[in-house]
Design a protein around this motif. Structure first.
Motif, PDB file in Angstrom:
ATOM      1  N   ARG A   1       0.813  -1.223   0.000  1.00 49.32           N
ATOM      2  CA  ARG A   1       0.000   0.000   0.000  1.00 49.32           C
ATOM      3  C   ARG A   1       0.844   1.270   0.000  1.00 49.32           C
ATOM      4  NH1 ARG A   1      -2.849   0.590   6.010  1.00 49.32           N
ATOM      5  NH2 ARG A   1      -0.961   0.945   7.225  1.00 49.32           N
ATOM      6  N   MET A   2       2.169   1.149   0.145  1.00 53.62           N
ATOM      7  CA  MET A   2       3.041   2.310   0.097  1.00 53.62           C
ATOM      8  C   MET A   2       3.367   2.731  -1.334  1.00 53.62           C
ATOM      9  SD  MET A   2       3.188   2.932   3.227  1.00 53.62           S
ATOM     10  CE  MET A   2       4.391   4.258   3.258  1.00 53.62           C
TER      11      MET A   2
ATOM     12  N   PRO B   1      -1.603   5.433   6.635  1.00 53.38           N
ATOM     13  CA  PRO B   1      -1.943   6.619   7.436  1.00 53.38           C
ATOM     14  C   PRO B   1      -1.069   7.816   7.098  1.00 53.38           C
ATOM     15  CG  PRO B   1      -0.664   5.077   8.744  1.00 53.38           C
ATOM     16  CD  PRO B   1      -0.912   4.407   7.428  1.00 53.38           C
ATOM     17  N   ARG B   2      -1.213   8.298   5.869  1.00 54.59           N
ATOM     18  CA  ARG B   2      -0.491   9.489   5.453  1.00 54.59           C
ATOM     19  C   ARG B   2      -1.377  10.284   4.512  1.00 54.59           C
ATOM     20  NH1 ARG B   2       1.502   5.594   1.777  1.00 54.59           N
ATOM     21  NH2 ARG B   2       1.616   6.353  -0.379  1.00 54.59           N
ATOM     22  N   GLU B   3      -1.153  11.577   4.429  1.00 58.58           N
ATOM     23  CA  GLU B   3      -2.004  12.457   3.640  1.00 58.58           C
ATOM     24  C   GLU B   3      -1.992  12.065   2.162  1.00 58.58           C
ATOM     25  OE1 GLU B   3      -2.400  17.222   2.530  1.00 58.58           O
ATOM     26  OE2 GLU B   3      -1.206  16.592   4.245  1.00 58.58           O
ATOM     27  N   GLY B   4      -3.172  11.967   1.585  1.00 62.89           N
ATOM     28  CA  GLY B   4      -3.292  11.688   0.157  1.00 62.89           C
ATOM     29  C   GLY B   4      -3.045  10.251  -0.243  1.00 62.89           C
TER      30      GLY B   4
ATOM     31  N   PHE C   1       1.503  -7.364   6.158  1.00 68.56           N
ATOM     32  CA  PHE C   1       0.782  -8.597   6.498  1.00 68.56           C
ATOM     33  C   PHE C   1       0.859  -8.897   7.999  1.00 68.56           C
ATOM     34  CE2 PHE C   1       0.207  -9.802   2.056  1.00 68.56           C
ATOM     35  CZ  PHE C   1      -0.966 -10.548   2.128  1.00 68.56           C
ATOM     36  N   TYR C   2       1.955  -8.507   8.631  1.00 65.40           N
ATOM     37  CA  TYR C   2       2.084  -8.801  10.058  1.00 65.40           C
ATOM     38  C   TYR C   2       1.431  -7.725  10.933  1.00 65.40           C
ATOM     39  CZ  TYR C   2       4.054 -10.434  14.461  1.00 65.40           C
ATOM     40  OH  TYR C   2       4.197 -10.912  15.745  1.00 65.40           O
ATOM     41  N   SER C   3       1.195  -6.575  10.380  1.00 64.54           N
ATOM     42  CA  SER C   3       0.666  -5.463  11.174  1.00 64.54           C
ATOM     43  C   SER C   3      -0.854  -5.551  11.352  1.00 64.54           C
ATOM     44  CB  SER C   3       0.994  -4.131  10.494  1.00 64.54           C
ATOM     45  OG  SER C   3       0.266  -3.071  11.082  1.00 64.54           O
ATOM     46  N   PRO C   4      -1.339  -5.403  12.594  1.00 63.57           N
ATOM     47  CA  PRO C   4      -2.794  -5.380  12.802  1.00 63.57           C
ATOM     48  C   PRO C   4      -3.430  -4.097  12.280  1.00 63.57           C
ATOM     49  CG  PRO C   4      -1.657  -4.918  14.861  1.00 63.57           C
ATOM     50  CD  PRO C   4      -0.601  -5.297  13.864  1.00 63.57           C
ATOM     51  N   ASN C   5      -2.589  -3.116  11.921  1.00 61.18           N
ATOM     52  CA  ASN C   5      -3.114  -1.875  11.360  1.00 61.18           C
ATOM     53  C   ASN C   5      -3.470  -2.044   9.896  1.00 61.18           C
ATOM     54  OD1 ASN C   5      -2.513   0.890   9.845  1.00 61.18           O
ATOM     55  ND2 ASN C   5      -3.130   1.385  11.935  1.00 61.18           N
ATOM     56  N   SER C   6      -2.580  -2.656   9.141  1.00 60.28           N
ATOM     57  CA  SER C   6      -2.780  -2.784   7.690  1.00 60.28           C
ATOM     58  C   SER C   6      -3.414  -4.106   7.285  1.00 60.28           C
ATOM     59  CB  SER C   6      -1.440  -2.607   6.959  1.00 60.28           C
ATOM     60  OG  SER C   6      -0.433  -3.394   7.558  1.00 60.28           O
ATOM     61  N   ASN C   7      -3.376  -5.097   8.172  1.00 60.82           N
ATOM     62  CA  ASN C   7      -3.958  -6.409   7.867  1.00 60.82           C
ATOM     63  C   ASN C   7      -5.178  -6.636   8.756  1.00 60.82           C
ATOM     64  OD1 ASN C   7      -4.633  -9.065   7.394  1.00 60.82           O
ATOM     65  ND2 ASN C   7      -2.591  -9.890   7.767  1.00 60.82           N
ATOM     66  N   GLN C   8      -6.343  -6.481   8.162  1.00 65.59           N
ATOM     67  CA  GLN C   8      -7.588  -6.727   8.893  1.00 65.59           C
ATOM     68  C   GLN C   8      -8.430  -7.767   8.155  1.00 65.59           C
ATOM     69  OE1 GLN C   8      -9.474  -3.032  10.162  1.00 65.59           O
ATOM     70  NE2 GLN C   8      -7.476  -2.098  10.612  1.00 65.59           N
ATOM     71  N   ARG C   9      -7.730  -8.759   7.619  1.00 73.03           N
ATOM     72  CA  ARG C   9      -8.372  -9.853   6.908  1.00 73.03           C
ATOM     73  C   ARG C   9      -9.045 -10.794   7.901  1.00 73.03           C
ATOM     74  NH1 ARG C   9      -5.708 -10.450   1.680  1.00 73.03           N
ATOM     75  NH2 ARG C   9      -6.540 -12.565   1.553  1.00 73.03           N
TER      76      ARG C   9
ATOM     77  N   GLU D   1       8.824  -1.563  15.739  1.00 79.69           N
ATOM     78  CA  GLU D   1       7.573  -1.043  16.288  1.00 79.69           C
ATOM     79  C   GLU D   1       6.841  -0.198  15.248  1.00 79.69           C
ATOM     80  OE1 GLU D   1       8.530  -0.116  20.935  1.00 79.69           O
ATOM     81  OE2 GLU D   1       9.590   1.095  19.450  1.00 79.69           O
ATOM     82  N   GLU D   2       5.544  -0.042  15.470  1.00 83.00           N
ATOM     83  CA  GLU D   2       4.733   0.901  14.713  1.00 83.00           C
ATOM     84  C   GLU D   2       4.055   1.856  15.692  1.00 83.00           C
ATOM     85  OE1 GLU D   2       3.274  -1.707  10.840  1.00 83.00           O
ATOM     86  OE2 GLU D   2       1.987  -1.617  12.610  1.00 83.00           O
ATOM     87  N   LEU D   3       3.924   3.110  15.281  1.00 78.59           N
ATOM     88  CA  LEU D   3       3.248   4.093  16.129  1.00 78.59           C
ATOM     89  C   LEU D   3       1.732   3.936  16.105  1.00 78.59           C
ATOM     90  CD1 LEU D   3       5.274   7.348  15.375  1.00 78.59           C
ATOM     91  CD2 LEU D   3       5.027   6.250  17.606  1.00 78.59           C
ATOM     92  N   GLU D   4       1.192   3.398  14.998  1.00 77.59           N
ATOM     93  CA  GLU D   4      -0.244   3.348  14.814  1.00 77.59           C
ATOM     94  C   GLU D   4      -0.921   2.472  15.872  1.00 77.59           C
ATOM     95  OE1 GLU D   4       1.692   4.834  11.489  1.00 77.59           O
ATOM     96  OE2 GLU D   4       1.903   2.769  12.188  1.00 77.59           O
TER      97      GLU D   4
END
Length: 926
Positions: free
Chosen positions: A109-110, A130-133, A180-188, A231-234
């Motif tokens: 998604r980047m 989670p970035r503008e645009g 895929f490992y992040s609960p922020n970007s992976n909500q499958r 780590e991720e800040l989200e």
């Protein structure tokens, strides 16, 4: 075993491969690949130069799928035709004695759609970054996930075929594996998402297929590494215990190293900011016996030997060196000999350091570049006091000078000062000291104060220079000698000066205004060019022939065909000329009169003018080209059948002669000269102008005194969208982004993407002779200029069309019907009312909604002096005036009866650089 420094000790990896020392080159983006991701010769030599003393070189990330590149100029490993180029890199590294490891990745998604031909990026879930645009990606299906894993395997196979000693799986920097490992970007909710165990499946599957390929095609010492962001800040997001859980799982499957992706070796948590414990310390305390057997690489902030040794002392097994390897290709040799290094790069040593041009322009390197050459300016050392006056601001500054540079700028204490200027002053002071020049960017939000301070510093330098001349027994008013004098400091003048300097000429720029930038700094939309590298990157098919035809049609077939052909042919080269100077216009939009996206603008989609001038001025500073502000040219001196210099008068009314064999006039048009405008077009009396007050046609008058001919002087363009109370131009990029024009009655009344003259005429034909530019949040997000208009206070905003209609005193039902009908046209991509065919990008249906009242204003004068295709000024008999050159809006004939939006910036760079080249050649060789 080396007892002097542990960094030289060899390390045996779990698979038996031996690294000769503990130093590796970090994988760093270079943006140097061809548009299709293949390898350039520049890139091969870049890596060859840095290999040898290091144990291994980890080559920058390679995308494994056509939808995978996360930045321009990325290199790929997505097809077999990439193997040959990558093999050249591997061979170059190994021939010098270092191990060659290739990092592989997918951006997920980047990835920006512009990088993949306008297609939608893919990701674990349809959730935008989670970035503008950010674009909302398309979620991979279960079958597509399996295919993606196979593509990682194919990439490993290709890396083996290319001769690499190993691969590093890029599970960091929020790219696809991490997604895929992040609960922020992976909500499958299938096997690839949900629980933490399910989210580990993808990175584990990629590791498994990597092992299979290595077992099948490589020898036992093929290295497999894994890079991770701890780590991720989200929220929700990856936390350190999540990372340790994944690393333990990976370790069980077998790895040869893990690689922390952090900005500093000893960085603590970015989530638990109260805990100062370095993450490497936590890592060592939490890891199992299995994970403890796997070496760990640290990266970030390693410049000297002590930095690398500190990394090993804190528990890293290997240390990766990043920016220091760019600045010092022989970094390891230097630190082994105990050299103390500073992290900077001499601005004159790009080629010697084998740094590819795209990397040289990248922010990572740009911040390290210093001009190490002598300035060429000579001051009388001392402290000079000057007044700073801007509106309510009145203060004094002390400017401390050495013989060749500005050493300090301080505020004079003043108890009566009631304006808080401290923050602006400190920021601008730092910029001036770093640049050793007052010609730097103004501070955002404090432009007037910034310009006043820069002006005061310029005066101090001028005073000191005069005193230096007097001290040396000279006369400050004595004639000075140059090869080329450029009149005007807009885009054309700056481009001409840079090119003339680079051709070997001694150059001075004369500017009558107190600041650099001319009218260019007000430009908003972008720069037109066809068949460019950036169009190809985005999958845009264009042709110079079509560009020529549309510009000719837009100019009512009045354009000078010779100049227009030169303009169209050289436009792509001008885009590359700018890119080579660190001014990259790699985002693309469209303007009225064009049928294809060919308007190049900054990546952040901001107004092109400020970005362009900022970059050009930086190049002026790097070259120490002299700039004389608040200095007017009284006449161009013409003797013995040729130009021989100029007579100038400064703000103190002191006059002097500047001798020069070539004079380039780049003073712009005459839109701000009401008498001149109404002389040629009486019906334009009373119109506001978008131009700065220096656009008075003075250069045309200077050249006419030499007998210069003129053409098309009555062809004066009015721009349709000008905010009337401020004379501020509302960029065509807003309409190019999808906005519409609506009358006070609430109706569309024209094709918004028609040429400027047609749209202006349609607005003037309305009863109120004004209209509203209406757009929604989608348009705003994709056009940074809109935020500027909001900040300036002339945008009406509302949460819904109904509320907007009330605020505009507009018929509610008419506006709703207009939006509904336009949105239907967008859906069908067919404007049945006005035949609009471009920039129907999406329905206007996402609140908030915005409106700006506009009406036409005088914007551009297409007429000016006559030139030939070399930019030499012609007299009324079409004969060359020897030594006189002109570029930019001062010239007539290029745009014919109407200028297409985006063609002015192309004009000034194309003909500015041509003028600089030919003027320098004439001065130096005739």
């Amino acid at each position: 075993m080396n007892t002097l420094t542990p960094i030289l000790n060899p390390l045996t990896l779990p698979n038996g491969a031996v690294l000769k020392n503990r130093l590796v080159m970090a994988p760093m983006t270079t943006c140097t690949g061809f548009y299709d991701g293949t390898v350039t010769s520049e890139l091969v030599e870049y890596y060859r130069e840095r290999a040898g003393s290091l144990g291994a070189v980890i080559v920058e990330c390679c995308f494994i799928d056509p939808k995978g590149p996360a930045f321009p100029g990325a290199i790929g490993i997505d097809s077999d035709n990439k193997i040959a180029g990558l093999a050249r890199i591997a061979s170059a590294i190994k021939s010098k004695g270092s191990q060659a490891i290739l990092q592989i990745y997918h951006g997920g998604r980047m990835v920006e759609p512009e990088l993949i031909g306008g297609r939608t990026p893919v990701a674990p879930s349809a959730i935008a970054a989670p970035r503008e645009g950010a674009t909302t990606p398309q979620a991979l299906t279960g079958e597509e996930v399996e295919v993606m894993i196979t593509k990682f395997g194919d990439a490993v196979n290709r890396a083996i075929k290319a001769g690499f000693d190993g691969v590093e799986l890029h599970g960091a920097n929020t790219y696809l594996i991490q997604q895929f490992y992040s609960p922020n970007s992976n909500q499958r909710d299938d096997q690839w998402g949900g629980s933490r165990d399910n989210r580990t499946r993808f990175p584990l599957a990629v590791l498994d297929i990597t092992h299979k390929m290595a077992e099948r095609f490589a020898d036992d010492t093929f290295i497999i590494g894994y890079r991770f962001s701890p780590e991720e800040l989200e929220v929700p997001g990856i936390r350190f215990d999540d990372t340790m859980y994944l690393l333990e799982k990976l370790a069980e499957r077998g790895l040869d190293y893990v690689h922390f992706s952090v900005g500093q070796l000893l960085r603590p948590s970015i989530v638990d900011t109260q805990d100062p414990t370095p993450l490497i310390t936590k890592f060592r305390a939490m890891r199992s016996e299995t994970l403890a057997k796997i070496p760990v690489i640290g990266v970030g902030g390693v410049v000297n030997k002590a930095d690398a040794e500190s990394g090993l002392e804190h528990g890293f097994d290997l240390v990766a060196i990043g920016k220091a390897c760019i600045a010092y290709p022989d970094w390891a040799d230097r630190i082994i000999h105990n050299d103390h290094l500073e992290l900077y790069i001499d601005s004159n040593r790009r080629e010697a350091l084998k740094i590819p041009e795209p990397l040289w322009r990248f922010s990572l390197v740009d911040a390290m570049i210093r001009d190490m050459s002598a300035t060429g300016r000579k001051y009388k050392a001392g402290v000079y006091q000057e007044k700073v006056e801007a509106e309510a601001l009145k203060l004094k500054i002390n400017v401390a000078l050495d013989t060749d540079r500005i050493t300090d700028i301080t505020l004079v204490p003043d108890d009566t000062l009631d304006v808080d200027f401290t923050t602006t002053f400190e920021s601008l002071r730092n910029r001036i000291l770093v640049a050793n020049s007052p010609h730097v960017d103004a501070i955002t939000g404090a432009t007037t104060q910034s310009e006043a301070l820069k002006k005061a510093v310029s005066r101090a330098l001028a005073t000191s220079s005069k005193e230096h001349v007097i001290e040396e027994g000279g006369n400050p008013q004595a004639p000075q000698n140059y090869d080329v004098v450029v009149i005007g400091s807009g885009g054309a003048g700056l481009a001409a000066a840079i090119q003339a300097h680079d051709e070997g000429a001694r150059v001075a720029i004369i500017e009558k205004m107190p600041t650099i930038g001319g009218n260019t700094i007000k430009a908003s939309v972008g720069m037109n060019a066809a068949e460019t590298r950036f169009q190809k990157l985005k999958g845009i098919k264009d042709s110079k022939t079509l560009f020529y035809e549309e510009t000719l049609k837009g100019g009512h077939f009045k354009n000078n065909p010779v100049l227009l052909k030169e303009f169209v042919e050289l436009a792509p080269e001008a885009i590359e000329w700018l890119a080579a100077k660190g001014i990259e216009l790699n985002d693309i939009t469209i303007t009225g009169g064009m049928s294809i996206d060919r308007t190049h603008r900054p990546a952040d989609r901001s107004a092109v003018g400020g970005f362009l001038i900022s970059g050009l001025v930086k190049n002026i500073n790097q070259r120490n080209i002299e700039v004389l502000l608040e200095t007017s040219v009284e006449e161009i001196i013409y003797t013995d059948g040729r130009v021989s210099g100029v007579k100038v008068v400064d703000e103190y009314y002191d006059s002097r002669i500047l001798n020069a064999r070539s004079v380039i006039v780049a003073t712009g048009g005459f839109s701000a000269n009401r008498e001149m405008v109404t002389h040629y077009r009486p019906e334009l009396d009373g119109f506001v102008t978008t131009n700065h007050k220096g656009a008075t046609g003075s250069g045309i008058a200077l050249l006419q005194k030499l007998g210069a001919g003129t053409v098309d002087m009555g062809e004066i363009q009015i721009h349709p969208t000008v905010e009337q109370t401020t004379s501020y131009l509302i960029s065509e990029s807003i309409r190019g982004g999808g906005a519409i024009l609506v009358s006070q009655a609430g109706h569309r009344f024209c094709n918004e993407m028609a040429t400027r003259d047609k749209v202006s005429a349609d607005i003037i034909a309305l009863p109120e002779k004004s209209a509203w530019v209406i757009f929604d949040e989608q348009v705003r997000l994709n056009n940074k200029a809109a935020d500027e208009y909001l900040a300036k206070g002339f945008v009406v905003s509302a949460s819904s069309p109904q509320e907007l209609a009330i605020k505009l005193n507009m018929d509610l039902h008419a506006l709703l019907a207009t939006l509904e009908r336009y949105n239907l046209f967008v859906e069908r991509q067919q404007d049945e009312d006005f035949g609009r065919q471009t920039a129907m990008r999406h329905p206007l249906n996402q609140g908030p909604f915005y409106a700006i009242r506009i009406a036409p204003g005088v914007h551009h004068t297409m007429g000016g002096v006559t030139i030939n295709s070399d930019t030499a000024v012609l007299d009324e008999q079409q004969q060359v005036i020897a030594g006189a050159w002109a570029a930019g809006e001062v010239v007539g004939g290029i745009h014919g009866g109407n200028r297409i939006g985006g063609n002015a910036i192309a004009d000034i760079i194309i003909f500015g650089t041509l003028a600089g080249r030919h003027a320098a050649d004439f001065a130096l060789h005739h």
